[in-house]
Write a protein that holds these residues in place. Sequence first.
Motif, PDB file in Angstrom:
ATOM      1  N   SER A  49       0.848  -1.197   0.000  1.00  0.00           N
ATOM      2  CA  SER A  49       0.000   0.000   0.000  1.00  0.00           C
ATOM      3  C   SER A  49       0.879   1.240   0.000  1.00  0.00           C
ATOM      4  N   LEU A  56       5.961  13.380   1.863  1.00  0.00           N
ATOM      5  CA  LEU A  56       6.637  12.126   2.161  1.00  0.00           C
ATOM      6  C   LEU A  56       5.724  11.007   1.683  1.00  0.00           C
ATOM      7  N   TYR A 107       0.968   5.580   0.787  1.00  0.00           N
ATOM      8  CA  TYR A 107       0.353   6.686   1.492  1.00  0.00           C
ATOM      9  C   TYR A 107       1.136   7.965   1.197  1.00  0.00           C
ATOM     10  N   LEU A 126      -1.761  11.934   6.815  1.00  0.00           N
ATOM     11  CA  LEU A 126      -1.507  10.662   6.126  1.00  0.00           C
ATOM     12  C   LEU A 126      -2.752  10.254   5.363  1.00  0.00           C
ATOM     13  N   GLN A 132       1.996  11.677   2.896  1.00  0.00           N
ATOM     14  CA  GLN A 132       1.974  12.425   4.152  1.00  0.00           C
ATOM     15  C   GLN A 132       2.397  13.861   3.907  1.00  0.00           C
ATOM     16  N   LEU A 183       4.964   7.131   1.638  1.00  0.00           N
ATOM     17  CA  LEU A 183       5.264   5.949   2.432  1.00  0.00           C
ATOM     18  C   LEU A 183       4.664   4.717   1.794  1.00  0.00           C
ATOM     19  N   GLU A 222      -3.756   0.344  -2.896  1.00  0.00           N
ATOM     20  CA  GLU A 222      -3.393  -0.966  -2.364  1.00  0.00           C
ATOM     21  C   GLU A 222      -3.237  -1.913  -3.537  1.00  0.00           C
ATOM     22  N   PHE A 245       5.970  -0.428   7.526  1.00  0.00           N
ATOM     23  CA  PHE A 245       6.240   0.736   6.689  1.00  0.00           C
ATOM     24  C   PHE A 245       7.725   0.883   6.378  1.00  0.00           C
ATOM     25  N   GLY A 246       7.983   1.404   5.176  1.00  0.00           N
ATOM     26  CA  GLY A 246       9.326   1.811   4.820  1.00  0.00           C
ATOM     27  C   GLY A 246       9.617   3.196   5.380  1.00  0.00           C
ATOM     28  N   GLN A 247      10.834   3.688   5.120  1.00  0.00           N
ATOM     29  CA  GLN A 247      11.228   4.995   5.645  1.00  0.00           C
ATOM     30  C   GLN A 247      10.713   6.142   4.797  1.00  0.00           C
ATOM     31  N   PHE A 253      -4.330   7.606   2.281  1.00  0.00           N
ATOM     32  CA  PHE A 253      -4.177   6.377   1.513  1.00  0.00           C
ATOM     33  C   PHE A 253      -4.225   6.670   0.020  1.00  0.00           C
TER      34      PHE A 253
END
Lengths: 113, 116
Positions: free
Chosen positions: A33, A88, A35, A43, A37, A90, A48, A104-106, A45
Amino acid sequence: KAGVTQTPRYLIKTRGQQVTLSCSPISGHRSVSWYQQTPGQGLQFLFEYFSETQRNKGNFPGRFSGRQFSNSRSEMNVSTLELGDSALYLCASSLQRGSAEAFFGQGTRLTVV
Amino acid sequence: AQSVTQLGSHVSVSEGALVLLRCNYSSSVPPYLFWYVQYPNQGLQLLLKYTTGATLVKGINGFEAEFKKSETSFHLTKPSAHMSDAAEYFCAVSDRMGSGANNLFFGTGTRLTVIP
């Protein structure tokens, strides 16, 4: 095992350009998924993906698109960039659809100038 | 439709004091509930989650949360704040019967400051 990997970590683009962001999920995870931000909207969505198919889409314009490959890696693309796309981004991976946990990734920080 | 309301965009506590971050949710279907923490320039780290069963959920770093269906709340607590707890905290809800954690609805976040 390795976590969720997003590349690149930072990106600067000019208005009107397009950009592609990449996400490699945790090994064995099939659901990804995305997102967005931002300070103003928080945040939100985006989409997916599961088994190379988009399963859900958030309320974003058609300039935002994505895909998933057979190895579960995913990319998202934003065309005709606007200043407001600075955010950002994500990525999160889960074992399967309906999982009770997402990792989650960075993130990729995109700046549009 | 699902949504989350986090009361208080900023919370300050003294080191060693109780941490209480508030979260109320709205969901027309049985929810999954989550608390995530985000440090500067980082992604989100899962603190704890409620799926089914026991309503008091214990997470990492000494945090816990209680699911109260009658109050539609999922408040996050920690008995004694530590300087390393300073971060932004997000409450999230998802549809247990649908995409689960693959489609999260987040609150606006609460920035926790810990005063030495």
